[in-house]
Write a protein that holds these residues in place. Structure first.
Motif, PDB file in Angstrom:
ATOM      1  N   PHE A  31      13.992  22.888  24.389  1.00  0.00           N
ATOM      2  CA  PHE A  31      14.144  21.494  23.941  1.00  0.00           C
ATOM      3  C   PHE A  31      15.580  21.015  24.152  1.00  0.00           C
ATOM      4  N   GLY A  32      16.547  21.915  24.059  1.00  0.00           N
ATOM      5  CA  GLY A  32      17.949  21.563  24.310  1.00  0.00           C
ATOM      6  C   GLY A  32      18.190  21.277  25.782  1.00  0.00           C
ATOM      7  N   VAL A  33      17.567  22.058  26.646  1.00  0.00           N
ATOM      8  CA  VAL A  33      17.688  21.827  28.091  1.00  0.00           C
ATOM      9  C   VAL A  33      17.118  20.454  28.433  1.00  0.00           C
ATOM     10  N   ARG A  34      15.959  20.128  27.861  1.00  0.00           N
ATOM     11  CA  ARG A  34      15.362  18.807  28.124  1.00  0.00           C
ATOM     12  C   ARG A  34      16.286  17.679  27.645  1.00  0.00           C
ATOM     13  N   ALA A  35      16.895  17.866  26.478  1.00  0.00           N
ATOM     14  CA  ALA A  35      17.818  16.839  25.960  1.00  0.00           C
ATOM     15  C   ALA A  35      19.032  16.695  26.883  1.00  0.00           C
ATOM     16  N   LEU A  36      19.539  17.810  27.383  1.00  0.00           N
ATOM     17  CA  LEU A  36      20.687  17.752  28.292  1.00  0.00           C
ATOM     18  C   LEU A  36      20.316  17.094  29.620  1.00  0.00           C
ATOM     19  N   GLU A  37      19.107  17.319  30.089  1.00  0.00           N
ATOM     20  CA  GLU A  37      18.654  16.665  31.321  1.00  0.00           C
ATOM     21  C   GLU A  37      18.584  15.153  31.142  1.00  0.00           C
ATOM     22  N   LYS A  38      18.071  14.710  29.987  1.00  0.00           N
ATOM     23  CA  LYS A  38      18.030  13.268  29.695  1.00  0.00           C
ATOM     24  C   LYS A  38      19.448  12.707  29.601  1.00  0.00           C
ATOM     25  N   HIS A  39      20.311  13.463  28.945  1.00  0.00           N
ATOM     26  CA  HIS A  39      21.705  13.031  28.791  1.00  0.00           C
ATOM     27  C   HIS A  39      22.380  12.904  30.162  1.00  0.00           C
ATOM     28  N   ALA A  41      21.012  12.099  32.960  1.00  0.00           N
ATOM     29  CA  ALA A  41      20.540  10.859  33.588  1.00  0.00           C
ATOM     30  C   ALA A  41      21.279   9.651  33.021  1.00  0.00           C
ATOM     31  N   VAL A  42      21.468   9.633  31.693  1.00  0.00           N
ATOM     32  CA  VAL A  42      22.214   8.533  31.054  1.00  0.00           C
ATOM     33  C   VAL A  42      23.654   8.522  31.571  1.00  0.00           C
ATOM     34  N   GLN A  43      24.247   9.698  31.666  1.00  0.00           N
ATOM     35  CA  GLN A  43      25.634   9.793  32.118  1.00  0.00           C
ATOM     36  C   GLN A  43      25.762   9.362  33.587  1.00  0.00           C
ATOM     37  N   ASP A  56      36.407  11.491  36.598  1.00  0.00           N
ATOM     38  CA  ASP A  56      35.539  12.661  36.639  1.00  0.00           C
ATOM     39  C   ASP A  56      36.288  13.899  36.161  1.00  0.00           C
ATOM     40  N   ASN A  57      36.048  14.247  34.895  1.00  0.00           N
ATOM     41  CA  ASN A  57      36.660  15.427  34.296  1.00  0.00           C
ATOM     42  C   ASN A  57      35.672  16.576  34.192  1.00  0.00           C
ATOM     43  N   GLY A  58      34.464  16.392  34.724  1.00  0.00           N
ATOM     44  CA  GLY A  58      33.458  17.439  34.674  1.00  0.00           C
ATOM     45  C   GLY A  58      32.933  17.705  33.278  1.00  0.00           C
ATOM     46  N   LEU A  59      32.997  16.717  32.416  1.00  0.00           N
ATOM     47  CA  LEU A  59      32.568  16.888  31.028  1.00  0.00           C
ATOM     48  C   LEU A  59      31.069  16.656  30.884  1.00  0.00           C
ATOM     49  N   VAL A  60      30.436  17.447  30.045  1.00  0.00           N
ATOM     50  CA  VAL A  60      29.026  17.227  29.727  1.00  0.00           C
ATOM     51  C   VAL A  60      28.915  16.034  28.794  1.00  0.00           C
ATOM     52  N   PHE A  61      29.803  15.969  27.811  1.00  0.00           N
ATOM     53  CA  PHE A  61      29.832  14.848  26.877  1.00  0.00           C
ATOM     54  C   PHE A  61      31.141  14.118  27.085  1.00  0.00           C
ATOM     55  N   ALA A  62      31.031  12.895  27.578  1.00  0.00           N
ATOM     56  CA  ALA A  62      32.213  12.110  27.921  1.00  0.00           C
ATOM     57  C   ALA A  62      32.018  10.679  27.452  1.00  0.00           C
ATOM     58  N   SER A  63      33.108   9.932  27.472  1.00  0.00           N
ATOM     59  CA  SER A  63      33.014   8.509  27.152  1.00  0.00           C
ATOM     60  C   SER A  63      32.288   7.798  28.297  1.00  0.00           C
ATOM     61  N   SER A  64      32.091   6.518  28.160  1.00  0.00           N
ATOM     62  CA  SER A  64      31.376   5.758  29.192  1.00  0.00           C
ATOM     63  C   SER A  64      32.178   5.623  30.482  1.00  0.00           C
TER      64      SER A  64
END
Length: 153
Positions: A31-39, A41-43, A56-64
């Motif tokens: 379920f975490g992998v699926r959430a990261l895949e959705k994230h 796409a948003v990113q 591009d800092n290669g961050l998984v969680f970054a600002s807009s």
């Protein structure tokens, strides 16, 4: 990348992680992998919308715009989600404790939990989460009972 974000002189900067234990694989449930895949796409959409402003800092969680997230903003979002879930007592760091407690209650070995948390010693993990261990021990006695019981019927 194997780095952390830290505030220095009023701005967020990349710094080396604190210890060698900070660099470790952490298995992610499906379920975490699926959430990261959705994230992701948003990113990707945010990156496209930002155009040349994207850093591009290669961050998984970054600002807009691709920069590190401001910790105060992360806390604000967490507080909003927490309030919507009607959990007034919950703090962000409590999620780490819940993770460890759920694993131990589920029968995951103490050493595995220690490694996932990045603790330096098993004693630190045992001292921090010792309240969970009696229930685990009771479960172990039930396993032994099942293994050693002979059906004489």
């Amino acid at each position: 990348m194997r780095q952390a974000v830290q505030r220095a002189d009023g701005k967020l900067s990349f710094v080396p992680v604190k210890t060698h234990r900070s660099v470790r694989p952490v298995p992610i449930p499906a379920f975490g992998v699926r959430a990261l895949e959705k994230h992701r796409a948003v990113q990707a959409a945010e990156k496209l919308a930002a155009g040349e402003a994207w850093k591009d800092n290669g961050l998984v969680f970054a600002s807009s715009i691709g920069t590190p997230l401001e910790p105060r903003n992360v806390n604000r979002v967490f507080e909003t989600v927490r309030a919507e879930a009607d959990l007034p007592w919950l703090h962000l760091h409590d999620l780490r404790h819940a993770f460890a407690t759920f694993l131990l209650t589920g029968g995951v070995e103490l050493r595995t939990v220690m490694e996932l948390l990045g603790h330096s010693t098993i004693r630190l993990t045992a001292d921090t989460y010792g309240h969970v261990l009696p229930a685990t021990a009771r479960g172990a006695s039930g396993v032994m009972d099942g293994l050693l019981r002979r059906d004489n019927g």
